[in-house]
Scaffold this motif. Structure first.
Motif, PDB file in Angstrom:
ATOM      1  N   ALA A 155       0.832  -1.207   0.000  1.00 33.47           N
ATOM      2  CA  ALA A 155       0.000   0.000   0.000  1.00 33.47           C
ATOM      3  C   ALA A 155       0.864   1.254   0.000  1.00 33.47           C
ATOM      4  N   THR A 156       1.959   1.243   0.758  1.00 32.59           N
ATOM      5  CA  THR A 156       2.872   2.385   0.779  1.00 32.59           C
ATOM      6  C   THR A 156       3.545   2.562  -0.572  1.00 32.59           C
ATOM      7  N   VAL A 157       3.949   1.445  -1.191  1.00 32.95           N
ATOM      8  CA  VAL A 157       4.561   1.509  -2.520  1.00 32.95           C
ATOM      9  C   VAL A 157       3.554   2.051  -3.530  1.00 32.95           C
ATOM     10  N   ALA A 158       2.318   1.601  -3.432  1.00 28.62           N
ATOM     11  CA  ALA A 158       1.271   2.068  -4.347  1.00 28.62           C
ATOM     12  C   ALA A 158       1.065   3.575  -4.210  1.00 28.62           C
ATOM     13  N   LYS A 159       1.077   4.061  -2.985  1.00 35.68           N
ATOM     14  CA  LYS A 159       0.909   5.498  -2.758  1.00 35.68           C
ATOM     15  C   LYS A 159       2.097   6.271  -3.304  1.00 35.68           C
ATOM     16  N   GLU A 160       3.300   5.757  -3.087  1.00 33.79           N
ATOM     17  CA  GLU A 160       4.518   6.415  -3.565  1.00 33.79           C
ATOM     18  C   GLU A 160       4.526   6.533  -5.081  1.00 33.79           C
ATOM     19  N   LEU A 161       4.000   5.530  -5.761  1.00 32.89           N
ATOM     20  CA  LEU A 161       4.018   5.511  -7.228  1.00 32.89           C
ATOM     21  C   LEU A 161       2.719   6.023  -7.845  1.00 32.89           C
ATOM     22  N   ASN A 162       1.807   6.483  -6.980  1.00 32.27           N
ATOM     23  CA  ASN A 162       0.537   7.037  -7.465  1.00 32.27           C
ATOM     24  C   ASN A 162      -0.238   6.028  -8.300  1.00 32.27           C
ATOM     25  N   LEU A 163      -0.311   4.796  -7.805  1.00 29.25           N
ATOM     26  CA  LEU A 163      -0.996   3.745  -8.543  1.00 29.25           C
ATOM     27  C   LEU A 163      -2.503   3.885  -8.400  1.00 29.25           C
ATOM     28  N   PRO A 164      -3.238   3.704  -9.482  1.00 31.88           N
ATOM     29  CA  PRO A 164      -4.702   3.718  -9.381  1.00 31.88           C
ATOM     30  C   PRO A 164      -5.207   2.415  -8.772  1.00 31.88           C
ATOM     31  N   ASP A 165      -6.498   2.356  -8.498  1.00 30.74           N
ATOM     32  CA  ASP A 165      -7.096   1.105  -8.023  1.00 30.74           C
ATOM     33  C   ASP A 165      -6.843  -0.005  -9.039  1.00 30.74           C
ATOM     34  N   GLU A 166      -6.763  -1.221  -8.524  1.00 35.91           N
ATOM     35  CA  GLU A 166      -6.566  -2.428  -9.323  1.00 35.91           C
ATOM     36  C   GLU A 166      -5.204  -2.466 -10.017  1.00 35.91           C
ATOM     37  N   VAL A 167      -4.212  -1.899  -9.338  1.00 37.47           N
ATOM     38  CA  VAL A 167      -2.815  -2.036  -9.757  1.00 37.47           C
ATOM     39  C   VAL A 167      -2.019  -2.447  -8.524  1.00 37.47           C
ATOM     40  N   PHE A 168      -1.305  -3.567  -8.626  1.00 37.00           N
ATOM     41  CA  PHE A 168      -0.602  -4.129  -7.469  1.00 37.00           C
ATOM     42  C   PHE A 168       0.884  -4.271  -7.768  1.00 37.00           C
ATOM     43  N   PRO A 169       1.754  -3.746  -6.888  1.00 37.19           N
ATOM     44  CA  PRO A 169       3.203  -3.901  -7.081  1.00 37.19           C
ATOM     45  C   PRO A 169       3.644  -5.324  -6.708  1.00 37.19           C
ATOM     46  N   VAL A 170       3.989  -6.113  -7.714  1.00 34.44           N
ATOM     47  CA  VAL A 170       4.292  -7.531  -7.491  1.00 34.44           C
ATOM     48  C   VAL A 170       5.702  -7.718  -6.925  1.00 34.44           C
ATOM     49  N   PHE A 171       6.677  -7.026  -7.506  1.00 34.28           N
ATOM     50  CA  PHE A 171       8.053  -7.084  -7.017  1.00 34.28           C
ATOM     51  C   PHE A 171       8.847  -5.956  -7.674  1.00 34.28           C
ATOM     52  N   GLY A 172       9.987  -5.678  -7.085  1.00 37.08           N
ATOM     53  CA  GLY A 172      10.917  -4.740  -7.689  1.00 37.08           C
ATOM     54  C   GLY A 172      12.026  -5.489  -8.405  1.00 37.08           C
ATOM     55  N   LEU A 173      12.799  -4.760  -9.195  1.00 35.80           N
ATOM     56  CA  LEU A 173      13.942  -5.340  -9.895  1.00 35.80           C
ATOM     57  C   LEU A 173      15.031  -4.276  -9.970  1.00 35.80           C
ATOM     58  N   THR A 174      16.157  -4.528  -9.316  1.00 37.56           N
ATOM     59  CA  THR A 174      17.280  -3.609  -9.435  1.00 37.56           C
ATOM     60  C   THR A 174      18.028  -3.907 -10.725  1.00 37.56           C
ATOM     61  N   VAL A 175      18.521  -2.852 -11.355  1.00 35.40           N
ATOM     62  CA  VAL A 175      19.230  -2.992 -12.630  1.00 35.40           C
ATOM     63  C   VAL A 175      20.442  -2.076 -12.618  1.00 35.40           C
ATOM     64  N   GLY A 176      21.571  -2.588 -13.069  1.00 38.81           N
ATOM     65  CA  GLY A 176      22.764  -1.765 -13.166  1.00 38.81           C
ATOM     66  C   GLY A 176      23.942  -2.577 -13.658  1.00 38.81           C
ATOM     67  N   TYR A 177      25.074  -1.901 -13.806  1.00 44.08           N
ATOM     68  CA  TYR A 177      26.296  -2.583 -14.222  1.00 44.08           C
ATOM     69  C   TYR A 177      26.973  -3.190 -12.997  1.00 44.08           C
ATOM     70  N   PRO A 178      27.227  -4.499 -13.020  1.00 44.48           N
ATOM     71  CA  PRO A 178      27.811  -5.156 -11.845  1.00 44.48           C
ATOM     72  C   PRO A 178      29.173  -4.575 -11.482  1.00 44.48           C
ATOM     73  N   ASP A 179      29.437  -4.480 -10.197  1.00 43.16           N
ATOM     74  CA  ASP A 179      30.748  -4.058  -9.711  1.00 43.16           C
ATOM     75  C   ASP A 179      31.723  -5.213  -9.928  1.00 43.16           C
ATOM     76  N   PRO A 180      32.736  -5.042 -10.785  1.00 37.69           N
ATOM     77  CA  PRO A 180      33.645  -6.158 -11.088  1.00 37.69           C
ATOM     78  C   PRO A 180      34.501  -6.571  -9.894  1.00 37.69           C
TER      79      PRO A 180
END
Length: 288
Positions: free
Chosen positions: A180-205
């Motif tokens: 619910a907090t994530v939904a509020k932060e992202l301004n999600l409308p009703d019937e939208v659910f944050p399933v998971f996050g995914l971090t993306v970037g260049y790996p530290d060698p």
């Protein structure tokens, strides 16, 4: 001059050899695999997957993100409803607020890009409303499950695309600690659910991440019907394989079977996710 046929054969042999090595890493070096395997670059890339938790402060190019989303949209979609969306978060402050929900994880803090994958029925509802047509089918568990599956298939396609371009990723299921907090932060409308996050970037060698072993195929691949006869012995062998990985990665040593038991032992181990049903309903889903 080397002929094309010879070159292709040499490349195929090299790929097959790498795939054999990757299979041994995925299941443990003691497992026997044939040296001659039908292999492709795609299979090699999939077998090479590992979660990346340490990133360089280098931003993800917009063209790379767009290509990965195109790959995501190329995933299968039930009835072509395309019942998912994704929010790209690069703002440091917003990422930190979402990370607070996830327990302030290092990979979320370090990654230049956080993608929040959404089960999205709101678009279908808006379409039906605009056409003055009924949409009661969205009120059932099947539709919610459909949207979650669509989002998951799309995200995994994106992961494969990112990794093929030299980036690393890590799924963040802990945003479900407080959706619910994530939904509020992202301004999600009703019937939208944050399933998971995914971090993306260049790996530290500087940080080496090895391939984490998985259960033996005999535990997950069944022929004609579900079988459990060999499970106990297989799980003991898997515990031993995982201990070797933990030692190499300087991780605490723990049996996988113990880890599973801890994770499902009590509702407290779910970190507030035992309340998901009520939260999902508060976010507008019917779930009949």
């Amino acid at each position: 001059m080397m002929s094309k046929a010879t070159k292709d054969t040499d490349e195929s042999t090299a790929t097959g050899s790498r795939v054999t090595e990757l299979l041994r890493a995925r299941y443990g070096a003691s497992n026997a695999f044939p040296d001659a395997l039908a292999a492709t670059d795609v299979i090699e890339a999939l077998l090479s997957h590992r979660s990346v938790r340490f990133y360089l402060p280098q931003p993800v190019p917009s063209t790379t993100l767009e290509l990965a989303i195109a790959a995501a949209q190329s995933a299968s979609s039930s009835s072509n409803l395309q019942a998912w969306s994704v929010v790209a978060v690069e703002d440091t402050a917003r990422k930190a607020r979402i990370n607070a929900v996830a327990g302030n994880q290092n990979q979320v803090e370090q990654a230049p890009l956080l993608l929040v994958w959404l089960a999205d029925l709101s678009r279908a509802r808006r379409i039906a409303t605009a056409r003055s047509e009924p949409s009661s089918g969205l009120d059932y568990l099947e539709s919610f499950l459909l949207a979650v599956i669509d989002a998951t298939l799309a995200a995994q396609n994106a992961v494969t695309a990112f990794e093929s371009l030299g980036l690393g990723t890590c799924y963040i299921g802990a945003i479900r600690n407080d959706p619910a907090t994530v939904a509020k932060e992202l301004n999600l409308p009703d019937e939208v659910f944050p399933v998971f996050g995914l971090t993306v970037g260049y790996p530290d060698p500087a940080i080496k991440t090895d391939i984490k072993p998985r259960l033996l195929q005999s535990n997950v691949l069944h022929s004609e019907h579900y079988e459990r006869d060999a499970e106990t012995g297989d799980l003991q062998r898997y515990n031993a394989v995982l201990h070797t990985f933990q030692k190499i990665q300087l991780m605490p040593s723990i049996d996988w079977t113990e880890q599973v038991s801890r994770r499902i032992g009590t509702k407290d181990a779910l970190k507030n996710r035992h309340e998901l049903l009520s939260v999902v309903r508060k976010l507008g889903f019917g779930l009949k």
